[in-house]
Enzyme design. Sequence first.
Site, mmCIF file in Angstrom:
data_model
loop_
_atom_site.group_PDB
_atom_site.id
_atom_site.type_symbol
_atom_site.label_atom_id
_atom_site.label_comp_id
_atom_site.label_asym_id
_atom_site.label_seq_id
_atom_site.Cartn_x
_atom_site.Cartn_y
_atom_site.Cartn_z
ATOM 1 N N ARG A 49 0.811 -1.206 0.000
ATOM 2 C CA ARG A 49 0.000 0.000 0.000
ATOM 3 C C ARG A 49 0.852 1.268 0.000
ATOM 4 O O ARG A 49 0.537 2.239 -0.674
ATOM 5 C CB ARG A 49 -0.937 0.006 1.213
ATOM 6 C CG ARG A 49 -2.139 -0.919 1.106
ATOM 7 C CD ARG A 49 -1.792 -2.388 1.038
ATOM 8 N NE ARG A 49 -1.052 -2.828 2.225
ATOM 9 C CZ ARG A 49 -0.312 -3.938 2.290
ATOM 10 N NH1 ARG A 49 -0.202 -4.733 1.218
ATOM 11 N NH2 ARG A 49 0.331 -4.271 3.386
ATOM 12 N N THR A 125 3.383 3.925 8.661
ATOM 13 C CA THR A 125 4.163 3.808 7.428
ATOM 14 C C THR A 125 4.195 5.155 6.708
ATOM 15 O O THR A 125 3.367 6.037 6.968
ATOM 16 C CB THR A 125 3.554 2.770 6.481
ATOM 17 O OG1 THR A 125 2.259 3.239 6.053
ATOM 18 C CG2 THR A 125 3.433 1.403 7.136
ATOM 19 N N LYS A 165 7.652 -7.696 9.238
ATOM 20 C CA LYS A 165 7.166 -8.283 7.986
ATOM 21 C C LYS A 165 8.133 -9.327 7.431
ATOM 22 O O LYS A 165 7.721 -10.197 6.641
ATOM 23 C CB LYS A 165 6.919 -7.190 6.938
ATOM 24 C CG LYS A 165 5.621 -6.397 7.160
ATOM 25 C CD LYS A 165 5.396 -5.417 6.032
ATOM 26 C CE LYS A 165 4.102 -4.636 6.189
ATOM 27 N NZ LYS A 165 2.883 -5.454 6.038
#
Length: 235
Positions: A49, A125, A165
């Site tokens: 994203r 983010t 992640k």
Amino acid sequence: MHKTIGILGGMGPAATADLMNKIIQRTDASCDQEHIPMIIDSNTRIPDRTAAIKGEGASPVTELIKSAKRLQEAGADFLIIPCNTAHHFIPDIEKEVPIPIVDMMKETADLLKGRSIKCAAVLATEGTYLSGRYDRVLGEKGIEVVNPNPAQQKTLMSLIYDYIKSGITEADKLPRNQITEIVNDLRSRGAEGILLACTELPLAFAIMDMYNDSCVDPTLVLAEAAIREAGGKIR
């Protein structure tokens, strides 16, 4: 009878599992049948994203809509999305899928307002910052936003992408000292609450033993909002 929750997940898988676990843990239930039915689509094919918002990667919209439609067709009554950055694309999903979406950012802003927090640090983010969505929803509640500086943001992005992640979850390998310095600096700049506004950050803060009362966890906020929306009771 409870409504069925649809979790539009995979962004990332660990954050999706964290949301599901928090729904289970916070539901006031004494047997299987008193828990809330959930359908999870952990769609790891959804493009990044942040890269999309920065204009450096493919749009996630097509895959987000595919997931939302699968959840609707499987019987979900409403959707929740365990990814703060993906909330930028909610209007695109709503155009194609009629069932409601519980908005994690708006629910978090309501919580902060209810706690009379006037200033919050948003750890997120780059995509979430660029979307400006937290600035808007918090600003509507009269809450000032304190953001990390560019060097601090680089460290946060590394914690999210290079550690959590990437599956590096050993406490001694995470940059605890650097994150502590960032949090202390944000508090010195007036932040009353530390908003863990990326769904990997509650996981990281728990591993680093930094998950405390000053942290505001939007994943937990969303879990409790989903329980209420489904007609359940919060433990």
